[in-house]
Design a protein around this motif. Structure first.
Motif, PDB file in Angstrom:
ATOM      1  N   UNK A 142       0.681  -1.198   0.650  1.00 16.57           N
ATOM      2  CA  UNK A 142      -0.389   0.202  -0.044  1.00 16.57           C
ATOM      3  C   UNK A 142       0.828   1.193   0.168  1.00 16.57           C
ATOM      4  N   UNK A 143       2.022   1.363   0.954  1.00 14.37           N
ATOM      5  CA  UNK A 143       2.816   2.379   0.936  1.00 14.37           C
ATOM      6  C   UNK A 143       3.020   2.517  -0.152  1.00 14.37           C
ATOM      7  N   UNK A 144       4.522   1.564  -0.730  1.00 18.10           N
ATOM      8  CA  UNK A 144       5.068   1.834  -1.481  1.00 18.10           C
ATOM      9  C   UNK A 144       4.046   1.783  -3.398  1.00 18.10           C
ATOM     10  N   UNK A 145       2.735   2.216  -3.127  1.00 16.44           N
ATOM     11  CA  UNK A 145       1.710   1.986  -4.406  1.00 16.44           C
ATOM     12  C   UNK A 145       1.757   3.724  -3.947  1.00 16.44           C
ATOM     13  N   UNK A 146       1.931   3.896  -3.323  1.00 14.32           N
ATOM     14  CA  UNK A 146       1.187   5.450  -2.923  1.00 14.32           C
ATOM     15  C   UNK A 146       2.325   6.062  -3.324  1.00 14.32           C
ATOM     16  N   UNK A 147       3.703   6.297  -3.024  1.00 21.40           N
ATOM     17  CA  UNK A 147       4.996   6.700  -2.579  1.00 21.40           C
ATOM     18  C   UNK A 147       5.266   6.226  -4.639  1.00 21.40           C
ATOM     19  N   UNK A 148       4.467   5.303  -5.520  1.00 20.24           N
ATOM     20  CA  UNK A 148       4.900   5.492  -6.873  1.00 20.24           C
ATOM     21  C   UNK A 148       4.101   6.522  -7.340  1.00 20.24           C
ATOM     22  N   UNK A 149       2.711   7.055  -7.154  1.00 19.24           N
ATOM     23  CA  UNK A 149       1.610   7.574  -8.138  1.00 19.24           C
ATOM     24  C   UNK A 149       1.505   8.348  -7.395  1.00 19.24           C
ATOM     25  N   UNK A 150       1.900   9.352  -6.468  1.00 24.69           N
ATOM     26  CA  UNK A 150       2.326  10.105  -5.543  1.00 24.69           C
ATOM     27  C   UNK A 150       2.011  11.741  -5.797  1.00 24.69           C
ATOM     28  N   UNK A 151       3.175  11.383  -7.247  1.00 26.62           N
ATOM     29  CA  UNK A 151       3.458  13.266  -8.183  1.00 26.62           C
ATOM     30  C   UNK A 151       2.666  12.605  -9.294  1.00 26.62           C
ATOM     31  N   UNK A 152       1.680  11.592  -9.641  1.00 24.74           N
ATOM     32  CA  UNK A 152       1.091  11.583 -11.038  1.00 24.74           C
ATOM     33  C   UNK A 152       0.221  12.424 -11.580  1.00 24.74           C
ATOM     34  N   UNK A 153       0.019  13.786 -10.774  1.00 22.38           N
ATOM     35  CA  UNK A 153      -1.262  14.937 -11.046  1.00 22.38           C
ATOM     36  C   UNK A 153       0.025  15.840 -11.682  1.00 22.38           C
ATOM     37  N   UNK A 154       1.569  15.284 -11.448  1.00 24.06           N
ATOM     38  CA  UNK A 154       2.551  16.253 -12.433  1.00 24.06           C
ATOM     39  C   UNK A 154       1.764  16.366 -13.910  1.00 24.06           C
ATOM     40  N   UNK A 155       1.395  15.417 -14.426  1.00 23.79           N
ATOM     41  CA  UNK A 155       1.180  15.405 -16.028  1.00 23.79           C
ATOM     42  C   UNK A 155       0.000  15.994 -16.544  1.00 23.79           C
ATOM     43  N   UNK A 156      -0.716  16.598 -15.023  1.00 24.81           N
ATOM     44  CA  UNK A 156      -1.309  17.751 -15.571  1.00 24.81           C
ATOM     45  C   UNK A 156      -1.009  19.020 -15.134  1.00 24.81           C
ATOM     46  N   UNK A 157      -0.367  18.943 -14.939  1.00 26.51           N
ATOM     47  CA  UNK A 157      -0.253  20.619 -14.715  1.00 26.51           C
ATOM     48  C   UNK A 157       0.267  21.150 -15.645  1.00 26.51           C
ATOM     49  N   UNK A 158      -0.346  22.577 -16.475  1.00 23.37           N
ATOM     50  CA  UNK A 158      -0.060  23.838 -17.608  1.00 23.37           C
ATOM     51  C   UNK A 158       1.541  23.095 -17.982  1.00 23.37           C
TER      52      UNK A 158
END
Length: 442
Positions: A202-218
């Motif tokens: 659970x922790x590893x998955x969260x860390x892997x995906x925690x910055x995935x929103x950067x792809x939707x920055x302007x």
């Protein structure tokens, strides 16, 4: 210390009390690091087995019988203006440390061949996810969940192989390299802490995906990121909300990772964001995620002007204990990765240049090192592995690491590691002390 905390003898514990602090380090006990309620007499008896006295929080639980009138209506703790219940309540679920002792350790050379395949699958899964999001399609968490399981199982078999590979194979111009390295570090740390495998995943998955929103920055923010640290971009803090939006729109994202992601930039002293949470308001898995995220951020190549060596990064993290990060988590993290983590470029006292490939668990300052350049500065074509502890025993002048160096971006064929590599078994020495390694000033 909070005015709401009351010191009592462990023998005086009653059902309904909330234990906030112990008379010993949390990691030396099986109890949740963030505190817990006494639900029945067996809970009290377990605490009494480990502790002579504890501190209870009379705002979160019952006060001592002789003190209940005094604390009958305690002032309510101020909550952040934007407190999210998923972080403050649901996310703060108990996580037991040192509940599992992993003993199925495999030699580094055995795990590296597996690790190569796992790393390729991690990259493939992440590349596919990024491509999907750039096309504004719904995120699919299943590939990430599968590779996270493989990461966890690999780290359980050998904690150095994937750490080394993630450092060596990182694409320094790609944001997701940080996510991969940090997730591997998180898994390695969690195994060291003795967490259950489902919590590690659970922790590893969260860390892997925690910055995935950067792809939707302007787009202009992403272009600016090539010249500045991400943290210097005003829009950067919005990546947390964007990551959560992406994951909540997915039909197969475990809901338990949302509070971890939401709070991984919060800090123990309240200096983090987005809600300014502090102390026990921050889920323990989010605290761990924030710690590994920060360590990899300051020791990875984003800006040559701001990058630190792993040794300097460990020293900086150590100085942040009991400030931004929990003291015992910081100390356990440094014990887990060593002062010179796998993948650290080092200069030896013999003038040789090498790269750390594995730890000597009880001798953190004397890891196993692959020699890259000889004492005259010439490239070593036939790579050899040196166990610095063994060398120190054989040579009158001893052996040591003079200093760690900034990552040179060297890519090595991992097949060379298996040539002549032998796992050594040495007698244990006295436990090493963090306080002897780092200055406590500043």
């Amino acid at each position: 210390m909070s005015l709401a905390l009351v010191k009592i003898n462990a023998s005086d514990l009653e059902v309904g009390m909330y234990i906030s602090e112990l008379d010993r380090p949390w990691v030396d006990t099986p109890f949740p690091l963030q505190g817990f309620h006494i639900k029945d007499r067996s809970d009290a008896e377990k605490v009494q087995h480990f502790c002579k006295f504890v501190f209870i929080d009379v705002e979160k639980g019952s006060a001592p019988a002789t003190d209940r009138k005094k604390h009958a209506a305690p002032p309510k703790r101020k909550q952040p203006a934007q407190t999210n219940n998923k972080v403050g309540v649901k996310g703060n679920r108990p996580v037991k440390l040192k509940s599992v002792k992993y003993t199925n350790h495999q030699p580094l050379e055995h795990e590296l061949s597996r690790g190569e395949k796992i790393y390729e699958e991690i990259e493939h899964a992440f590349d596919a996810s990024i491509t999907t999001l750039k096309k504004n399609q719904k995120f699919d968490a299943e590939p990430s969940k599968r590779v996270v399981k493989q990461i966890t199982e690999s780290v359980i078999r050998n904690p150095d192989a994937l750490v080394w590979l993630s450092k060596m194979k990182a694409k320094h111009d790609a944001t997701y390299s940080h996510a991969i390295r940090a997730s591997v570090l998180a898994a390695s740390f969690a195994v060291h802490l003795g967490m259950k495998q489902d919590d590690i995943e659970l922790l590893t998955l969260a860390v892997l995906l925690c910055d995935i929103g950067i792809v939707r920055l302007p787009d202009d923010a992403l272009l600016l990121a090539k010249k500045l640290e991400l943290e210097d971009i005003p829009e950067y803090s919005s990546h947390i909300a964007l990551s959560i939006q992406i994951l909540e729109e997915s039909n197969n994202t475990p809901p338990e990772i949302i509070p971890i992601i939401e709070a991984h930039h919060e800090r123990l002293d309240g200096s983090g964001y987005p809600f300014g949470l502090s102390g026990n308001q921050i889920p323990i898995l989010a605290q761990i995620a924030g710690l590994v995220d920060e360590f990899d951020r300051i020791t990875s190549i984003r800006s040559q002007d701001s990058q630190m060596t792993p040794a300097d990064g460990a020293s900086k993290i150590y100085k942040m204990r009991n400030g931004a990060f929990h003291e015992q988590l910081v100390e356990e993290f440094i014990k887990a990765i060593g002062i010179y983590p796998a993948g650290t470029l080092v200069e030896l006292n013999s003038d040789e240049i090498g790269i750390v490939i594995a730890q000597n668990p009880e001798r953190k300052l004397l890891p196993k090192v692959m020699i890259l350049r000889d004492k005259d500065g010439k490239v070593v074509h036939k790579k050899t592995i040196v166990d610095l502890y063994q060398r120190s025993q054989l040579q009158a002048s001893g052996a040591s690491i003079r200093k760690s160096l900034l990552d040179s971006g060297i890519e090595l064929d991992t097949d060379v590691i298996t040539q002549g590599f032998e796992v050594q078994h040495e007698a244990k020495e006295k436990a090493w002390s963090l306080k002897n390694l780092f200055s406590t000033k500043g």
